[in-house]
Design a protein around this motif. Structure first.
Motif, PDB file in Angstrom:
ATOM      1  N   THR A 288       9.717  16.824  29.337  1.00 34.12           N
ATOM      2  CA  THR A 288       8.981  18.053  29.601  1.00 34.12           C
ATOM      3  C   THR A 288       8.077  18.397  28.429  1.00 34.12           C
ATOM      4  N   ARG A 289       7.069  19.213  28.723  1.00 36.78           N
ATOM      5  CA  ARG A 289       6.121  19.676  27.714  1.00 36.78           C
ATOM      6  C   ARG A 289       5.774  21.140  27.981  1.00 36.78           C
ATOM      7  N   LEU A 290       5.416  21.849  26.938  1.00 32.46           N
ATOM      8  CA  LEU A 290       4.771  23.138  27.114  1.00 32.46           C
ATOM      9  C   LEU A 290       3.300  22.889  27.411  1.00 32.46           C
ATOM     10  N   THR A 291       2.803  23.529  28.453  1.00 36.46           N
ATOM     11  CA  THR A 291       1.408  23.341  28.826  1.00 36.46           C
ATOM     12  C   THR A 291       0.833  24.647  29.335  1.00 36.46           C
ATOM     13  N   ASN A 292      -0.460  24.853  29.098  1.00 38.59           N
ATOM     14  CA  ASN A 292      -1.145  26.005  29.689  1.00 38.59           C
ATOM     15  C   ASN A 292      -2.222  25.565  30.682  1.00 38.59           C
ATOM     16  N   LEU A 293      -2.246  24.279  31.017  1.00 36.57           N
ATOM     17  CA  LEU A 293      -3.321  23.756  31.855  1.00 36.57           C
ATOM     18  C   LEU A 293      -3.300  24.304  33.278  1.00 36.57           C
ATOM     19  N   PHE A 294      -2.124  24.607  33.803  1.00 33.53           N
ATOM     20  CA  PHE A 294      -2.025  24.948  35.217  1.00 33.53           C
ATOM     21  C   PHE A 294      -2.382  26.394  35.515  1.00 33.53           C
ATOM     22  N   THR A 295      -2.211  27.285  34.548  1.00 37.32           N
ATOM     23  CA  THR A 295      -2.493  28.699  34.802  1.00 37.32           C
ATOM     24  C   THR A 295      -3.281  29.369  33.693  1.00 37.32           C
ATOM     25  N   GLY A 296      -3.332  28.753  32.513  1.00 41.76           N
ATOM     26  CA  GLY A 296      -3.940  29.398  31.362  1.00 41.76           C
ATOM     27  C   GLY A 296      -2.931  30.054  30.440  1.00 41.76           C
ATOM     28  N   ARG A 297      -1.638  29.929  30.776  1.00 40.43           N
ATOM     29  CA  ARG A 297      -0.586  30.513  29.943  1.00 40.43           C
ATOM     30  C   ARG A 297       0.502  29.472  29.731  1.00 40.43           C
ATOM     31  N   PRO A 298       1.125  29.397  28.551  1.00 42.61           N
ATOM     32  CA  PRO A 298       2.104  28.341  28.294  1.00 42.61           C
ATOM     33  C   PRO A 298       3.308  28.408  29.217  1.00 42.61           C
ATOM     34  N   ALA A 299       3.693  27.233  29.720  1.00 41.29           N
ATOM     35  CA  ALA A 299       4.849  27.092  30.595  1.00 41.29           C
ATOM     36  C   ALA A 299       5.401  25.690  30.406  1.00 41.29           C
ATOM     37  N   ARG A 300       6.703  25.523  30.650  1.00 40.06           N
ATOM     38  CA  ARG A 300       7.323  24.206  30.476  1.00 40.06           C
ATOM     39  C   ARG A 300       7.468  23.500  31.823  1.00 40.06           C
ATOM     40  N   GLY A 301       6.994  22.247  31.836  1.00 41.89           N
ATOM     41  CA  GLY A 301       7.127  21.432  33.034  1.00 41.89           C
ATOM     42  C   GLY A 301       7.188  19.962  32.679  1.00 41.89           C
ATOM     43  N   ILE A 302       7.486  19.150  33.678  1.00 40.15           N
ATOM     44  CA  ILE A 302       7.579  17.707  33.490  1.00 40.15           C
ATOM     45  C   ILE A 302       6.167  17.150  33.279  1.00 40.15           C
ATOM     46  N   ALA A 303       6.016  16.320  32.256  1.00 37.40           N
ATOM     47  CA  ALA A 303       4.701  15.770  31.925  1.00 37.40           C
ATOM     48  C   ALA A 303       4.158  14.935  33.070  1.00 37.40           C
ATOM     49  N   ASN A 304       2.875  15.116  33.355  1.00 39.20           N
ATOM     50  CA  ASN A 304       2.205  14.313  34.384  1.00 39.20           C
ATOM     51  C   ASN A 304       0.819  13.912  33.876  1.00 39.20           C
ATOM     52  N   ARG A 305       0.029  13.334  34.745  1.00 37.78           N
ATOM     53  CA  ARG A 305      -1.257  12.780  34.329  1.00 37.78           C
ATOM     54  C   ARG A 305      -2.168  13.841  33.711  1.00 37.78           C
ATOM     55  N   LEU A 306      -2.284  14.995  34.358  1.00 40.78           N
ATOM     56  CA  LEU A 306      -3.171  16.037  33.835  1.00 40.78           C
ATOM     57  C   LEU A 306      -2.767  16.435  32.422  1.00 40.78           C
ATOM     58  N   MET A 307      -1.479  16.609  32.193  1.00 38.73           N
ATOM     59  CA  MET A 307      -1.002  17.020  30.879  1.00 38.73           C
ATOM     60  C   MET A 307      -1.249  15.939  29.835  1.00 38.73           C
ATOM     61  N   ARG A 308      -1.074  14.685  30.227  1.00 39.55           N
ATOM     62  CA  ARG A 308      -1.290  13.593  29.264  1.00 39.55           C
ATOM     63  C   ARG A 308      -2.755  13.426  28.916  1.00 39.55           C
ATOM     64  N   GLU A 309      -3.635  13.620  29.881  1.00 40.36           N
ATOM     65  CA  GLU A 309      -5.048  13.339  29.656  1.00 40.36           C
ATOM     66  C   GLU A 309      -5.855  14.546  29.171  1.00 40.36           C
ATOM     67  N   GLN A 310      -5.381  15.760  29.429  1.00 38.45           N
ATOM     68  CA  GLN A 310      -6.168  16.952  29.111  1.00 38.45           C
ATOM     69  C   GLN A 310      -5.462  17.948  28.202  1.00 38.45           C
ATOM     70  N   GLY A 311      -4.302  17.615  27.714  1.00 36.11           N
ATOM     71  CA  GLY A 311      -3.589  18.636  26.953  1.00 36.11           C
ATOM     72  C   GLY A 311      -2.493  18.057  26.088  1.00 36.11           C
ATOM     73  N   PRO A 312      -1.337  18.664  26.211  1.00 41.90           N
ATOM     74  CA  PRO A 312      -0.924  19.631  27.239  1.00 41.90           C
ATOM     75  C   PRO A 312      -1.380  21.063  27.000  1.00 41.90           C
ATOM     76  N   LEU A 313      -1.769  21.408  25.774  1.00 46.97           N
ATOM     77  CA  LEU A 313      -2.223  22.765  25.467  1.00 46.97           C
ATOM     78  C   LEU A 313      -3.689  22.747  25.049  1.00 46.97           C
ATOM     79  N   ARG A 314      -4.458  23.704  25.566  1.00 48.58           N
ATOM     80  CA  ARG A 314      -5.862  23.844  25.202  1.00 48.58           C
ATOM     81  C   ARG A 314      -6.138  25.306  24.922  1.00 48.58           C
ATOM     82  N   ASP A 315      -7.135  25.563  24.082  1.00 52.44           N
ATOM     83  CA  ASP A 315      -7.485  26.945  23.772  1.00 52.44           C
ATOM     84  C   ASP A 315      -8.820  27.353  24.386  1.00 52.44           C
ATOM     85  N   ASP A 316      -9.327  26.558  25.344  1.00 52.16           N
ATOM     86  CA  ASP A 316     -10.630  26.853  25.932  1.00 52.16           C
ATOM     87  C   ASP A 316     -10.562  27.025  27.443  1.00 52.16           C
TER      88      ASP A 316
END
Length: 383
Positions: A288-316
């Motif tokens: 699992t990773r913390l990611t904000n890609l899916f909503t714009g706010r940090p959340a923990r989920g199982i790593a997938n392609r989007l998280m590996r290629e675009q994040g998992p965290l971004r500030d933009d």
């Protein structure tokens, strides 16, 4: 579902004995009027009235994720729960500030996703529905006043004082999540009856509201005793609690109850996709990773392609919850092809511990198993 009971009753352990006596701290049991100190995490998207009913009927505290419903639909969901159990229930709401649109960030996010649209043969120019969930407001408050749930919980702090006062006037107990000691103190000072100490291991959205900095977040079993020392109200442990061992450990560190989510995702009453179920069953402790890609706010989920290629965290990214809108078509197309590349596969870090206990097991039986296991490890109550 079993017929509604007239009054709370303790959950039965697998051998038929009752597992409600002997808890070393009964403050949450007495505060909420429940028999087992196990709270269902609300889990927007996965939570259902059937899941909430089953946990409450087993003696725990079921939860209805209010943020996934419009007010009229929430009323209907609560009526369904009340039809299945008369025992206490929690209704949870988000209380973030409605975001202001940020065209520059939105366009940049859509441009970043454009190659995926092309890969999947989608038209990125088609109108897309607004993403996200509505925060607690007067319309939701009116449903609380009508349906009178025994507990109302909040994520991302607390609502405006006038709305909070209306909730308290119904007699509901109010709880909210803290991810730091400072947040716990703030919640107590602003009227919470109990506080959820949400460790870094927890799945789904972080409950942070005083700071967006994830670098200083700590795990449940470091956070819990510090929160218990810092506040006078009862504390509920959340994050990484997956079996009786975790429940017993939480009590030893100062918890009066636990809140569990990922464990119940394996139950038949939960509403998750087959892709999500498979990912949960196959995930490891480090998946699992913390990611904000899916909503714009940090959340923990199982790593997938989007998280590996675009994040998992971004500030933009567009502000929460608007980042979700552009991902909707990608998620739908990928899931139709049997892929979870763009799906939020929410999970805590201890999913592997939960799977043997709760895979395809009804939620009420899971509550009974957890309670019996925890009590056995805690030992007999002190004389």
């Amino acid at each position: 579902m079993p017929a509604p009971s007239d009054r709370p009753a303790p959950a039965a352990s697998p051998d038929g004995t009752r597992a409600s006596r002997g808890w070393p701290d009964r403050r949450i049991l007495d505060l909420f009027g429940i028999e087992v100190p196990i709270l269902l995490a609300p889990m927007v998207g996965a939570g259902t009235p059937a899941l909430a009913s089953a946990v409450s009927e087993a003696g725990g505290l079921g939860a209805v994720p209010g943020a996934q419903y419009a007010p009229d639909d929430l009323r209907q969901a609560l009526q369904e729960v009340r039809g299945n159990t008369r025992r206490p229930v929690n209704v949870n709401f988000f209380c973030h500030r409605p975001p202001a649109a940020d065209e520059e960030r939105d366009l940049a996010w859509r441009a970043r996703l454009l190659p995926y649209y092309r890969e999947l043969g989608l038209d990125a120019g088609l109108p897309q529905p607004a993403g996200g969930r509505a925060p607690f407001d007067a319309a939701y408050c009116a449903v609380v006043e009508e349906m009178r749930p025994e507990v109302v919980s909040f994520h991302f702090g607390l609502p405006a004082p006038d709305l909070l006062a209306r909730v308290k006037a119904t007699g509901a107990k109010v709880i909210s999540s803290a991810t730091t000691v400072e947040e716990a103190r703030w919640l107590e000072d602003h009227g919470c009856d109990a506080i959820i100490a949400m460790g870094l291991e927890a799945g789904g959205h972080r409950g942070s509201f005083l700071s967006d900095d994830m670098a200083g977040q700590i795990g449940t079993f470091a956070l819990l005793p510090q929160v218990a020392d810092a506040v006078k109200v009862p504390v509920i442990a959340a994050g990484g609690v997956a079996d009786g061992r975790g429940i017993a450990a939480a009590f030893l560190l100062g918890a009066s109850a636990v809140q569990m989510g990922t464990c119940f995702l394996f139950c038949p009453e939960a509403k998750i996709s087959a892709l999500h179920r498979t990912a949960l069953a196959e995930s490891g402790a480090a998946d699992t990773r913390l990611t904000n890609l899916f909503t714009g706010r940090p959340a923990r989920g199982i790593a997938n392609r989007l998280m590996r290629e675009q994040g998992p965290l971004r500030d933009d990214l567009p502000p929460f919850p608007l980042a979700a809108a552009a991902l909707g078509p990608l998620r739908t197309r990928a899931e139709a092809e049997g892929k979870g590349d763009f799906s939020p596969l929410w999970s805590g870090q201890a999913a592997r511990l939960s799977a043997p206990l709760s895979h395809d097991v009804p939620a009420g039986e899971v509550v009974a198993r957890l309670a019996a296991d925890a009590l056995a490890r805690l030992g007999p109550p002190a004389a």
